[in-house]
Design a protein around this motif. Structure first.
Motif, PDB file in Angstrom:
ATOM      1  N   THR A   1       0.833  -1.204   0.000  1.00 49.24           N
ATOM      2  CA  THR A   1       0.000   0.000   0.000  1.00 49.24           C
ATOM      3  C   THR A   1       0.866   1.251   0.000  1.00 49.24           C
ATOM      4  O   THR A   1       0.590   2.216  -0.728  1.00 49.24           O
ATOM      5  CB  THR A   1      -0.935  -0.019   1.230  1.00 49.24           C
ATOM      6  OG1 THR A   1      -1.591  -1.283   1.246  1.00 49.24           O
ATOM      7  CG2 THR A   1      -1.957   1.086   1.190  1.00 49.24           C
TER       8      THR A   1
ATOM      9  N   ASP B   1     -13.199   1.559  -6.781  1.00 48.56           N
ATOM     10  CA  ASP B   1     -12.887   0.882  -5.530  1.00 48.56           C
ATOM     11  C   ASP B   1     -13.864  -0.267  -5.335  1.00 48.56           C
ATOM     12  O   ASP B   1     -15.083  -0.055  -5.361  1.00 48.56           O
ATOM     13  CB  ASP B   1     -13.008   1.892  -4.372  1.00 48.56           C
ATOM     14  CG  ASP B   1     -12.347   1.375  -3.101  1.00 48.56           C
ATOM     15  OD1 ASP B   1     -12.388   0.146  -2.883  1.00 48.56           O
ATOM     16  OD2 ASP B   1     -11.791   2.205  -2.356  1.00 48.56           O
TER      17      ASP B   1
ATOM     18  N   SER C   1      -8.773   1.648   5.242  1.00 41.04           N
ATOM     19  CA  SER C   1      -8.624   2.931   4.539  1.00 41.04           C
ATOM     20  C   SER C   1      -7.375   2.878   3.683  1.00 41.04           C
ATOM     21  O   SER C   1      -6.394   2.211   4.044  1.00 41.04           O
ATOM     22  CB  SER C   1      -8.514   4.076   5.544  1.00 41.04           C
ATOM     23  OG  SER C   1      -7.318   3.925   6.257  1.00 41.04           O
ATOM     24  N   VAL C   2      -7.442   3.512   2.534  1.00 41.42           N
ATOM     25  CA  VAL C   2      -6.253   3.581   1.672  1.00 41.42           C
ATOM     26  C   VAL C   2      -5.778   5.032   1.625  1.00 41.42           C
ATOM     27  O   VAL C   2      -6.602   5.940   1.544  1.00 41.42           O
ATOM     28  CB  VAL C   2      -6.518   3.071   0.230  1.00 41.42           C
ATOM     29  CG1 VAL C   2      -6.291   1.597   0.105  1.00 41.42           C
ATOM     30  CG2 VAL C   2      -7.906   3.423  -0.248  1.00 41.42           C
TER      31      VAL C   2
ATOM     32  N   ASN D   1      -8.726   0.006  -6.641  1.00 40.97           N
ATOM     33  CA  ASN D   1      -8.442  -0.754  -5.429  1.00 40.97           C
ATOM     34  C   ASN D   1      -9.255  -2.038  -5.458  1.00 40.97           C
ATOM     35  O   ASN D   1     -10.481  -2.020  -5.504  1.00 40.97           O
ATOM     36  CB  ASN D   1      -8.800   0.057  -4.181  1.00 40.97           C
ATOM     37  CG  ASN D   1      -8.691  -0.802  -2.937  1.00 40.97           C
ATOM     38  OD1 ASN D   1      -7.761  -1.603  -2.809  1.00 40.97           O
ATOM     39  ND2 ASN D   1      -9.647  -0.680  -2.030  1.00 40.97           N
TER      40      ASN D   1
ATOM     41  N   ASP E   1      -6.473   8.264  -3.320  1.00 40.05           N
ATOM     42  CA  ASP E   1      -7.826   8.218  -3.882  1.00 40.05           C
ATOM     43  C   ASP E   1      -7.892   7.194  -5.004  1.00 40.05           C
ATOM     44  O   ASP E   1      -7.017   7.151  -5.852  1.00 40.05           O
ATOM     45  CB  ASP E   1      -8.203   9.594  -4.426  1.00 40.05           C
ATOM     46  CG  ASP E   1      -8.357  10.593  -3.306  1.00 40.05           C
ATOM     47  OD1 ASP E   1      -9.162  10.320  -2.401  1.00 40.05           O
ATOM     48  OD2 ASP E   1      -7.659  11.633  -3.321  1.00 40.05           O
ATOM     49  N   SER E   2      -8.954   6.387  -4.974  1.00 39.64           N
ATOM     50  CA  SER E   2      -9.121   5.398  -6.050  1.00 39.64           C
ATOM     51  C   SER E   2     -10.244   5.850  -6.965  1.00 39.64           C
ATOM     52  O   SER E   2     -11.266   6.343  -6.494  1.00 39.64           O
ATOM     53  CB  SER E   2      -9.507   4.036  -5.471  1.00 39.64           C
ATOM     54  OG  SER E   2      -8.618   3.665  -4.469  1.00 39.64           O
TER      55      SER E   2
ATOM     56  N   ARG F   1     -14.721  -1.620  -2.809  1.00 39.46           N
ATOM     57  CA  ARG F   1     -15.548  -1.412  -1.614  1.00 39.46           C
ATOM     58  C   ARG F   1     -16.806  -0.598  -1.922  1.00 39.46           C
ATOM     59  O   ARG F   1     -17.759  -0.617  -1.156  1.00 39.46           O
ATOM     60  CB  ARG F   1     -14.731  -0.721  -0.514  1.00 39.46           C
ATOM     61  CG  ARG F   1     -13.609  -1.607   0.010  1.00 39.46           C
ATOM     62  CD  ARG F   1     -12.701  -0.855   0.937  1.00 39.46           C
ATOM     63  NE  ARG F   1     -12.155   0.333   0.302  1.00 39.46           N
ATOM     64  CZ  ARG F   1     -11.624   1.357   0.940  1.00 39.46           C
ATOM     65  NH1 ARG F   1     -11.546   1.331   2.248  1.00 39.46           N
ATOM     66  NH2 ARG F   1     -11.142   2.402   0.286  1.00 39.46           N
ATOM     67  N   ASP F   2     -16.821   0.092  -3.070  1.00 42.18           N
ATOM     68  CA  ASP F   2     -18.044   0.817  -3.446  1.00 42.18           C
ATOM     69  C   ASP F   2     -19.109  -0.136  -3.979  1.00 42.18           C
ATOM     70  O   ASP F   2     -20.286   0.204  -4.010  1.00 42.18           O
ATOM     71  CB  ASP F   2     -17.738   1.867  -4.533  1.00 42.18           C
ATOM     72  CG  ASP F   2     -16.807   2.949  -4.008  1.00 42.18           C
ATOM     73  OD1 ASP F   2     -16.791   3.145  -2.781  1.00 42.18           O
ATOM     74  OD2 ASP F   2     -16.087   3.567  -4.824  1.00 42.18           O
TER      75      ASP F   2
END
Ligand SMILES: Nc1nc2c(ncn2[C@@H]2O[C@H](COP(=O)(O)OP(=O)(O)OP(=O)(O)O)[C@@H](O)[C@H]2O)c(=O)[nH]1
Length: 418
Positions: A42, A84, A76-77, A69, A80-81, A86-87
């Motif tokens: 990361t 992602d 948390s990364v 991502n 900015d992706s 996770r979305d």
């Protein structure tokens, strides 16, 4: 997790207004970062992302990097992706709903995400591939992956994601290694190299070994062990002299392996990087450029060949399906008296003696039929029926499975995204 590298700004390609003459821009290279948990993946991603942003702000003609991502479990990364995982997928909810542990949760999240690969590729191609208008596109697509390497590299979804990416962009694997830890002893080093080999052979993509954390220990020892067989043997002997438990057997195994791995080492680019200080990042991007050329020269034709083979296999399967369906149809139409067999109505059964006499008379009135002539008609009829059915089946199978259907669905997704 510390976030030492300078923080990057939002990657928003739409902010870039510079335009190059049409046809002068190259498609971006996709850099897929893979590494064991704690190797500094990361931090490395953050560093190369920040580096490319700085270059862009310093007047580069490319747009900022496009970032993906693919780690559903990361909290948390520090960058900015643009896309992602996770979305789209809630990793905790997946674990709860399917009653899974952490690795099963990551795998299932990746599986769910890979079902949207058409949409992801559609967006990537729209944003990152050079267009007629000459609008700046990113020079790199950066992809972060889960720390559980095996979940990504050995899963069907990981394979789908990587091969889809490689079908649209030159794709390079950056395998991040914790240098101080992996050069602690020869067996840890060898384990890491074997891991890298398995990834190289599984993904069949060009690979760069990134020896990270060179601010703690530089990569020279690791590189020496790779390039100079005798240096590795000397290190092994030294360990033997220290008489570690079980070292006799281990050392002879390591000895033989170091000889076998020579070929593999030659296929790799090696760079030392400190994600903490940014040292070596320029060299990393030089290696990426070299690997882009390698991808275009060696890997793309191979990918094309594999794609053609897969297409041919699908065509053969389709042909088999059609002939099986034809057989099935003939059997079922025979038994039901439908299809071609429906063209000749079955003779009615006489219900009374007078009916039977009347039917006999009809046959006599009609005269004798030439059995050969009847057979000729039937054979021609059957052939024509077969051909028309086959053509219809082939068209139907191709419609439902073929590339046309894929293109239509990709088109539909692209249109629906505006
Ligand atoms: N000294 C030094 N430390 C580093 C460097 N890169 C990463 N680290 C540290 O190594 C630790 C792990 O870094 P991460 O970037 O979280 O590693 P990761 O591989 O993403 O770990 P996971 O998120 O668990 O997969 C952190 O404490 C970082 O600060 C480096 O170049 N030098």
């Amino acid at each position: 997790m510390a976030a030492p590298a300078s923080s990057s700004t939002a990657a928003n390609p739409s902010t870039s207004t510079s335009a190059s003459p049409p046809g002068t821009q190259q498609p971006p290279v996709a850099v897929v970062t893979i590494g064991m948990a704690g190797s500094g993946k990361t931090t490395f991603m953050q560093r190369i992302n920040a580096h490319l942003h700085q270059k862009q702000q310093g007047g580069s003609t490319s747009a900022p990097p496009y970032v993906l991502n693919l780690d559903p479990a990361v909290r948390s990364v520090p960058f900015d992706s643009n896309i992602d995982i996770r979305d789209s997928v809630n990793y905790k909810e997946v674990m709860k709903q399917y009653n899974l542990g952490p690795n099963g949760g990551i795998l299932t999240s990746l599986n769910l995400f890979s079902t949207k690969i058409d949409q992801v590729l559609g967006i990537l191609e729209k944003r990152c591939l050079p267009k007629e208008d000459g609008k700046a596109v990113p020079s790199h697509v950066l992809v972060d992956t889960p720390g559980q390497i095996e979940v990504f590299v050995w899963s069907a979804s990981g394979n789908i994601l990587l091969s889809s990416l490689a079908s649209s962009f030159p794709t390079v694997i950056a395998y991040v290694i914790d240098t101080p830890r992996s050069t602690e002893n020869t067996s840890t080093f060898m384990s890491n190299m074997l891991y890298a080999i398995s990834i190289l052979y599984k993904t069949k993509l060009p690979m760069i070994l990134v020896f990270n954390k060179t601010d703690v220990k530089d990569e020279s020892e690791a590189v020496e062990w790779m390039r100079d067989f005798e240096a590795f043997q000397t290190a092994l002997k030294k360990e033997e002299e220290e008489e570690r438990e079980g070292s006799g057997y281990m050392n002879s195994l390591l000895n033989s392996m170091s000889l076998v791995l020579e070929e593999f080492y030659n296929a790799l680019s090696v760079v030392g990087v400190s994600s903490m200080t940014g040292e070596g990042v320029d060299k990393f991007f030089e290696a990426v450029e070299a690997k882009r050329e390698e991808f275009d020269k060696e890997y793309r034709p191979e990918l094309e060949k594999r794609r053609k083979e897969a297409e041919q296999q699908r065509a053969e399967l389709r042909a088999k399906d059609v002939s099986r369906m034809m057989k099935d149809m003939q059997v079922s139409s025979k038994s039901k008296g439908t299809g071609k067999y429906a063209t000749r109505p079955a003779p009615e059964e006489p219900e009374t003696v007078s009916d039977a006499e009347a039917m006999d008379e009809d046959e006599v009135e009609g005269g004798l039929e030439d059995p050969d002539e009847d057979d000729m008609d039937a054979a021609e009829e059957e052939e024509a029926w077969k051909q028309s059915m086959q053509a219809r089946y082939e068209a139907a199978v191709q419609e439902s499975q073929g590339p046309a259907a894929t293109l239509r669905s990709a088109d539909y997704i692209k249109r629906s995204q505006g």
